[in-house]
Design a protein around this motif. Structure first.
Motif, mmCIF file in Angstrom:
data_model
loop_
_atom_site.group_PDB
_atom_site.id
_atom_site.type_symbol
_atom_site.label_atom_id
_atom_site.label_comp_id
_atom_site.label_asym_id
_atom_site.label_seq_id
_atom_site.Cartn_x
_atom_site.Cartn_y
_atom_site.Cartn_z
ATOM 1 N N CYS A 16 16.689 42.059 -18.213
ATOM 2 C CA CYS A 16 16.964 40.361 -18.681
ATOM 3 C C CYS A 16 17.411 40.272 -20.165
ATOM 4 C CB CYS A 16 15.318 39.845 -18.817
ATOM 5 S SG CYS A 16 14.369 40.013 -17.168
ATOM 6 N N SER A 17 18.515 40.956 -20.336
ATOM 7 C CA SER A 17 19.190 41.269 -21.429
ATOM 8 C C SER A 17 19.991 39.884 -21.883
ATOM 9 C CB SER A 17 20.471 42.094 -21.607
ATOM 10 O OG SER A 17 19.919 43.640 -21.198
ATOM 11 N N GLU A 18 19.754 39.578 -23.246
ATOM 12 C CA GLU A 18 20.603 38.354 -23.878
ATOM 13 C C GLU A 18 21.536 38.713 -24.709
ATOM 14 O OE1 GLU A 18 16.220 35.790 -23.870
ATOM 15 O OE2 GLU A 18 17.059 36.517 -25.608
ATOM 16 N N PRO A 19 22.578 37.962 -24.985
ATOM 17 C CA PRO A 19 22.850 36.713 -24.402
ATOM 18 C C PRO A 19 23.994 37.019 -23.125
ATOM 19 C CG PRO A 19 24.377 36.991 -26.317
ATOM 20 C CD PRO A 19 23.565 38.094 -26.240
ATOM 21 N N VAL A 20 23.960 35.949 -22.344
ATOM 22 C CA VAL A 20 24.836 35.982 -21.269
ATOM 23 C C VAL A 20 25.511 34.595 -21.190
ATOM 24 C CG1 VAL A 20 25.200 36.043 -18.782
ATOM 25 C CG2 VAL A 20 23.803 37.827 -19.684
ATOM 26 N N ILE A 21 26.675 34.426 -20.994
ATOM 27 C CA ILE A 21 27.440 33.222 -20.978
ATOM 28 C C ILE A 21 27.312 32.849 -19.465
ATOM 29 C CG2 ILE A 21 29.678 31.693 -20.804
ATOM 30 C CD1 ILE A 21 30.338 33.331 -23.330
ATOM 31 N N TRP A 22 26.628 31.655 -19.106
ATOM 32 C CA TRP A 22 26.646 30.979 -17.754
ATOM 33 C C TRP A 22 27.609 30.053 -17.457
ATOM 34 C CZ3 TRP A 22 24.279 33.036 -13.418
ATOM 35 C CH2 TRP A 22 23.287 34.070 -13.709
ATOM 36 N N ILE A 23 28.459 30.174 -16.304
ATOM 37 C CA ILE A 23 29.328 29.036 -15.913
ATOM 38 C C ILE A 23 29.077 28.771 -14.277
ATOM 39 C CG2 ILE A 23 31.788 28.766 -15.174
ATOM 40 C CD1 ILE A 23 31.364 28.991 -18.069
ATOM 41 N N LEU A 24 28.459 27.661 -14.313
ATOM 42 C CA LEU A 24 28.036 27.407 -12.878
ATOM 43 C C LEU A 24 28.792 26.086 -12.338
ATOM 44 C CD1 LEU A 24 25.161 27.484 -15.048
ATOM 45 C CD2 LEU A 24 24.170 28.008 -12.764
ATOM 46 N N PHE A 25 29.411 26.464 -11.222
ATOM 47 C CA PHE A 25 30.354 25.390 -10.633
ATOM 48 C C PHE A 25 29.346 24.227 -10.111
ATOM 49 C CE2 PHE A 25 33.493 28.709 -9.908
ATOM 50 C CZ PHE A 25 34.504 28.106 -10.746
ATOM 51 N N ARG A 26 29.954 23.028 -10.578
ATOM 52 C CA ARG A 26 28.986 22.045 -10.007
ATOM 53 C C ARG A 26 29.087 21.582 -8.544
ATOM 54 N NH1 ARG A 26 30.864 17.432 -14.434
ATOM 55 N NH2 ARG A 26 29.324 16.128 -13.075
ATOM 56 N N GLN A 27 30.529 21.596 -8.129
ATOM 57 C CA GLN A 27 30.573 21.761 -6.656
ATOM 58 C C GLN A 27 30.097 22.885 -5.891
ATOM 59 O OE1 GLN A 27 34.686 21.315 -5.457
ATOM 60 N NE2 GLN A 27 34.178 20.102 -3.733
ATOM 61 N N PRO A 28 29.281 22.742 -4.779
ATOM 62 C CA PRO A 28 28.848 23.896 -4.202
ATOM 63 C C PRO A 28 29.985 24.119 -2.820
ATOM 64 C CG PRO A 28 27.845 21.986 -2.979
ATOM 65 C CD PRO A 28 28.502 21.533 -4.200
ATOM 66 N N ILE A 29 30.006 25.390 -2.287
ATOM 67 C CA ILE A 29 30.796 25.848 -1.374
ATOM 68 C C ILE A 29 30.101 25.897 -0.123
ATOM 69 C CG2 ILE A 29 32.365 27.246 -2.891
ATOM 70 C CD1 ILE A 29 30.856 29.772 -1.436
ATOM 71 N N SER A 30 30.461 25.794 1.132
ATOM 72 C CA SER A 30 29.686 26.117 2.402
ATOM 73 C C SER A 30 29.703 27.234 3.111
ATOM 74 C CB SER A 30 29.972 24.796 3.302
ATOM 75 O OG SER A 30 31.275 24.751 3.807
ATOM 76 N N LEU A 31 28.748 27.626 3.598
ATOM 77 C CA LEU A 31 28.612 28.866 4.720
ATOM 78 C C LEU A 31 27.923 28.383 5.881
ATOM 79 C CD1 LEU A 31 28.169 31.888 2.374
ATOM 80 C CD2 LEU A 31 30.192 31.466 3.089
ATOM 81 N N SER A 32 28.227 28.961 7.028
ATOM 82 C CA SER A 32 27.390 28.540 8.096
ATOM 83 C C SER A 32 26.016 29.144 8.036
ATOM 84 C CB SER A 32 28.098 29.102 9.364
ATOM 85 O OG SER A 32 28.010 30.570 9.319
ATOM 86 N N LYS A 33 25.143 28.325 8.809
ATOM 87 C CA LYS A 33 23.890 29.172 8.963
ATOM 88 C C LYS A 33 23.750 30.443 9.447
ATOM 89 C CE LYS A 33 19.387 28.137 11.467
ATOM 90 N NZ LYS A 33 18.598 27.251 12.028
ATOM 91 N N ALA A 34 24.748 30.810 10.186
ATOM 92 C CA ALA A 34 24.712 32.228 10.804
ATOM 93 C C ALA A 34 25.078 33.193 9.571
ATOM 94 C CB ALA A 34 25.636 32.392 12.197
ATOM 95 N N GLU A 35 26.161 32.633 8.932
ATOM 96 C CA GLU A 35 26.836 33.336 7.631
ATOM 97 C C GLU A 35 25.465 33.795 6.493
ATOM 98 O OE1 GLU A 35 31.462 32.685 7.236
ATOM 99 O OE2 GLU A 35 30.179 31.274 6.742
#
Length: 246
Positions: free
Chosen positions: A200-219
């Motif tokens: 759980c080391s600190e610090p880490v820069i987090w970049i989180l895309f606001r738009q999700p991508i899609s995968l199929s239910k099977a994937e």
């Protein structure tokens, strides 16, 4: 392809440390996240003040957030590993991301099901973490949220993982540019956090895309086959941190 058993105790790790080799952790029972801070060399999981994941909300808009500069053209996945904590794809050292005038090398990406971060309390079914490390060993993680939808043809380039033996690994040579998997819009949230697995080391820069991508239910189900049940760390206190977004 040669199959071998790899013990990687950090699904988020950039190298295997002595602590990782000897500390047993997981997501259920005595080794669950609420007990990580009791483990040797993992006290930060309990005492850290900038821990991840968190609930993301638009607390501050910053139009000056730097543009992300990807240099993934020759990205090459050299190994796919079922490490007991996640399904992990390890890259060669020839791809980088530049953020805030600092260059980070793409090391690996792995999956969490369901997602670790939440957006205003809403949790996506899957979250991918693209782990980067700079020359000074500081870490930056690009997080991609996944929603159920159409099959993702680019992700199918990695379909060899479907033949992976449980707790096994496959040496590969797959040209895979993560930028082709990332969402079309590169607007993102940014905050300072930690690794979401021991130590759980600190610090880490987090970049989180606001738009999700899609995968199929099977994937999504195929990836989940290689993941422990609920391999997502619980939400951590914000502790007055600012979440920026553009």
């Amino acid at each position: 392809m040669k199959k071998s058993i790899l013990i990687l105790c950090l699904s988020f790790s950039l190298s295997t440390s002595a602590m990782a080799e000897h500390t047993h952790w997981g997501y259920q029972g005595d080794n669950a996240p609420e007990n990580w801070g009791k483990m040797a060399d993992a006290q930060t999981c309990a005492t850290g003040k900038t821990q991840s994941p968190i609930d993301i909300f638009a607390s501050k808009t910053n139009q000056k957030l730097p543009k992300l500069k990807f240099n993934y053209r020759h990205a090459d996945i050299k190994q796919i590993v079922d490490n007991g904590h996640s399904l992990q794809f390890n890259f060669g050292s020839n791809s980088t991301l530049t953020h805030n005038n600092k260059t980070y090398t793409l090391v690996q990406f792995h999956a969490h099901e369901p997602a670790e971060h939440t957006i205003n309390g809403i949790r996506y079914p899957l979250e991918l973490h693209f782990v980067h490390q700079s020359a000074d060993h500081s870490n930056l993680v690009v997080a991609v949220f996944v929603e159920e939808g159409k099959e993702n043809s680019y992700f199918e380039k990695l379909s060899v993982f479907k033949k992976l033996a449980k707790n096994g690994s496959e040496n590969t040579d797959i040209i895979f540019n993560p930028a082709h998997l990332y969402p079309q819009q590169h607007k993102y949230y940014r905050y300072t956090g930690s690794l979401t697995t021991p130590p759980c080391s600190e610090p880490v820069i987090w970049i989180l895309f606001r738009q999700p991508i899609s995968l199929s239910k099977a994937e999504i189900e195929e990836i989940s086959h290689y993941l422990p049940k609920n391999n997502n760390r619980p939400i951590q206190p914000l502790n007055n941190r600012i979440i920026e977004n553009n």
